[in-house]
Write an enzyme that holds these catalytic residues in place. Structure first.
Site, short mmCIF file in Angstrom:
data_model
loop_
_atom_site.label_atom_id
_atom_site.label_comp_id
_atom_site.label_asym_id
_atom_site.label_seq_id
_atom_site.Cartn_x
_atom_site.Cartn_y
_atom_site.Cartn_z
CG LEU A 148 -27.23 41.77 -20.49
CD1 LEU A 148 -25.99 41.31 -21.58
CD2 LEU A 148 -27.55 40.54 -19.51
CD GLU A 149 -29.24 46.08 -27.55
OE1 GLU A 149 -30.17 46.61 -28.14
OE2 GLU A 149 -27.88 46.17 -27.85
CB ILE A 150 -31.45 40.16 -23.18
CG1 ILE A 150 -30.57 39.77 -22.03
CG2 ILE A 150 -32.27 38.71 -23.75
CD1 ILE A 150 -31.18 39.64 -20.80
#
Length: 711
Positions: A460-462
């Site tokens: 997951l790329e925040i």
């Protein structure tokens, strides 16, 4: 009566004629096996042997799991050959346990991994709780290693060769009921009854009243018992490994060697062989990279800002397509209420049905009960309006990649939300700063870039903007961690990190085709390099239309400013109706009915769209250099520009988001292993031959000049 070993890892209690050994490693979340713990095991076992009142023993844990395995950090600190002596001591300890006249039963609840499972295999029996958290695995192959405490020779004799290979070669988790079915455990009970059941089994074993039922199917037993037919199993397994790894990972081959050897040699000889192969693997560059990835991944599965995170009891998902459904699926299973909104009722009904089917698969394997599944699905509330959205703590928008649509949705949503609700956009390329321009409270807007399919992809790329509040970042991180994701936090910019480094990689593949490169050769070359799929297959899988859409606008303009040469091939194909695998019109050919890729078949119709195609031929290494180096260089630019906080995040993002070869460690660790000077020299040559898009990043040049590394 209870007594403790010196540092209180093991606590010994006497239950009539059965000694109960409690494991509880001080100051650690999990029990681990190391030189210190081995010494205590032997000490306690000697006490049990010497006690004439005791007839058997039970090994059980006070922690949430049985044991996590060996202390890998300590193994990494060892010099070549040192691990051999440690492993030999471990084998001797487990032989004493296995040969004890006072049978020991392992009482397993929660995770029983690696060395923990190997200890249980040396016990005379195993009782496990039927809880959904109970799982057993030998995951060493994922670290580039093999089981080092007898797993390669004890497991095949207990559950059969084929079952054992499927566990050891994949490192997969075996949950409670499948473990019982294959004979990995002897009995399942409810957790509160675990100790009593283990004591009961220990007494039966001591009295000679227990006889284990061999659960290997008759056909498998016949196949595995004959050395000639057994050779077929190993031959097929070797071929499968070669197809899957392209020879890049030595561990699976060493595992096959150890298992095969163990079946035809004594226990002591098998232990010596296993120890020798383990030591070889521990010194390998592949294990070095995989172990570092393991540590980095574990670190990124924790929230360093947890104290700032706000509670999330209800999460809203806008869009019930593939991404929205996946986000809802991974969130609802941790107890969060879901508000799933879409404009179309049929889409909502299908999404909820698909989530239910996933839950029923878990019911079928007894990972959860049907009552659990019903409780979970009842937390998914579908709607075509914003009714109830005032309850949401976080909203994740997963609508079409169009800035105007996203602005519209953001404005509509904010009208119904509390002011302290986080609004997250699931976008792969649109700048979050631009999306936040439509917000009256941009400090609550953040990017949460999931990868498809959401339930399977671990990353997951925040994405944070200059205005995103820290508590918003912390809350988004907490959502990701609870979803089981490995989270990296990056700064906003065109393509963020993963899409930004993927774009030049794909673009270079298109330019190579334009020069005359064979698409099938490109795919094979990059699979040999270590990618799970080649660039041409990847384009078709992602979707030609999606690739064309992402490349338009900000990303294309961004790269063109640096002198990049952008291919317009995807745009032309998308306009002509080519979407890749999903509509059977891509660079490759697909079966019209099944949608499966036809092996070795290129779609010549797509190649006709390449203007003035050249006839140049390329070696595999030329293809590998051009595609890998342009991605690595862009990763360095991202660190240089402050998109990444540190190299670790870039390596994890590339490995788990884009399939960069794990055994190479990621772009930054690969650069370190090759040497920055080597990378810069190759790129300088390509810049001279091909153009300015291969100009090495200043940071890379600086490291090369100073002889430094990223780590």
């Amino acid at each position: 009566m209870a007594s403790k070993a010196q540092n209180s890892f093991l606590t010994f209690e006497k239950h009539d004629e059965v000694g109960v050994i409690w494991m509880d490693l001080p100051g650690e979340e999990w029990n681990k096996i190391s030189i210190d713990t081995e010494a205590q095991f032997r000490e306690v076992m000697q006490q049990i042997e010497a006690n004439t009142e005791l007839k058997a023993s039970v090994l059980i844990s006070r922690k949430k799991g049985f044991m996590a395995g060996a202390d890998i950090e300590k193994f990494l600190q060892m010099k070549p050959g040192e691990s051999k002596a440690t492993a030999q001591a471990g084998h001797a300890m487990l032989r004493d346990l296995e040969d004890s006249k006072k049978p020991c039963v392992a009482a397993i609840h929660g995770a029983c991994m690696g060395g923990g499972l190997e200890i249980s295999l040396a016990c005379a029996g195993r009782v496990a709780s039927n809880h959904s958290s109970t799982m057993m695995a030998l995951p060493e192959v994922k670290l580039g290693l093999l089981p080092g405490l007898g797993g390669t020779y004890r497991l095949p004799k207990l559950v059969g060769v084929q079952n054992a290979l499927s566990i050891i070669l994949t490192g997969r988790n075996v949950y409670a009921f499948p473990a019982l079915k294959m004979g990995l455990v002897d009995e399942l009970v409810f957790q509160p009854k675990l100790l009593d059941a283990a004591i009961k089994l220990a007494r039966k074993l001591a009295a000679g009243q227990f006889r284990r039922k061999i659960k290997v199917p008759l056909a498998s037993k016949i196949l595995e018992s004959n050395p000639l037919t057994r050779g077929i199993i190993f031959s097929q397994a070797t071929k499968m490994m070669l197809r899957q790894t392209n020879g890049n990972y030595p561990a699976p081959y060493k595992i096959l060697e150890a298992v095969k050897y163990g079946l035809s040699h004594t226990r002591e000889q098998a232990a010596e062989k296993e120890t020798e192969l383990f030591d070889q693997l521990l010194q390998s560059p592949e294990a070095f990279q995989l172990i570092n990835i393991f540590f980095a991944m574990n670190a990124l599965r924790k929230n360093p800002m947890k104290e700032l995170a706000r509670p999330v009891k209800t999460l809203g998902v806008l869009g019930a397509g593939l991404m929205g459904e996946g986000i809802a699926e991974v969130t609802v299973q941790n107890g969060t209420d879901i508000l799933l909104k879409d404009l179309q009722e049929p889409a909502l009904a299908q999404a909820k049905k698909n989530i239910w089917l996933v839950l029923m698969k878990k019911v079928k394997t007894r990972a959860i009960t049907k009552a659990d599944a019903e409780t979970i699905i009842n937390k998914v509330h579908t709607t075509t309006t914003y009714e109830g959205f005032h309850k949401a703590d976080v909203i994740i928008e997963a609508v079409f990649e169009d800035i105007n649509i996203k602005h519209k949705v953001l404005k509509e949503t904010e009208a119904t939300l509390r002011k302290d609700c986080v609004f997250a956009s699931n976008t792969s390329a649109l700048p979050i700063t631009k999306i936040a321009e439509a917000s009256s409270r941009p400090e609550t807007v953040i990017g949460m870039h999931y990868f498809s399919p959401v339930p399977k992809m671990p990353l997951l790329e925040i994405v944070v903007t200059g205005k995103t509040a820290d508590w918003v970042t912390a809350t988004a991180l907490e959502v990701g961690v609870k979803q089981g994701k490995t989270c990296i936090v990056v700064k906003d910019g065109p393509g963020f990190y993963t899409t930004r480094i993927l774009a030049p990689f794909i673009n270079e593949a298109l330019l190579l085709m334009q020069e005359g490169a064979d698409p099938l050769q490109m795919d094979k070359a990059m699979k040999k390099f270590g990618f799970p799929v080649g660039p041409i297959t990847l384009i078709d899988e992602v979707g030609i239309d999606v690739g064309a859409h992402i490349n338009k606008g900000d990303l294309e303009a961004f790269f063109n400013k640096r002198g990049a040469k952008s291919s317009n091939l995807l745009n032309k194909l998308a306009e002509a109706g080519f979407k890749g695998r999903k509509n059977r019109k891509g660079f490759l050919q697909y079966d019209e009915k099944t949608g499966k890729k036809l092996r070795g078949k290129v779609n010549e119709e797509a190649l006709r769209f390449i203007e003035s195609r050249g006839s140049k031929t390329f070696t595999d290494s030329e293809i590998q250099d051009r595609l890998s180096l342009i991605m690595i260089n862009e990763a360095v630019y991202c660190l240089q520009d402050g998109i990444l906080k540190e190299p670790r995040d870039g390596d994890i993002g590339a490995v788990f988001g884009l399939g960069f070869p794990p055994f190479l460690g990621g772009p930054f660790r690969y650069s370190d292993s090759e040497g920055a000077k080597t990378i810069v020299d190759k790129m300088a040559q390509l810049e001279k031959e091909i153009g300015s898009r291969f100009k090495p990043a200043d940071l890379l040049v600086e490291l090369a000049e100073k002889g430094k590394k990223f780590y």
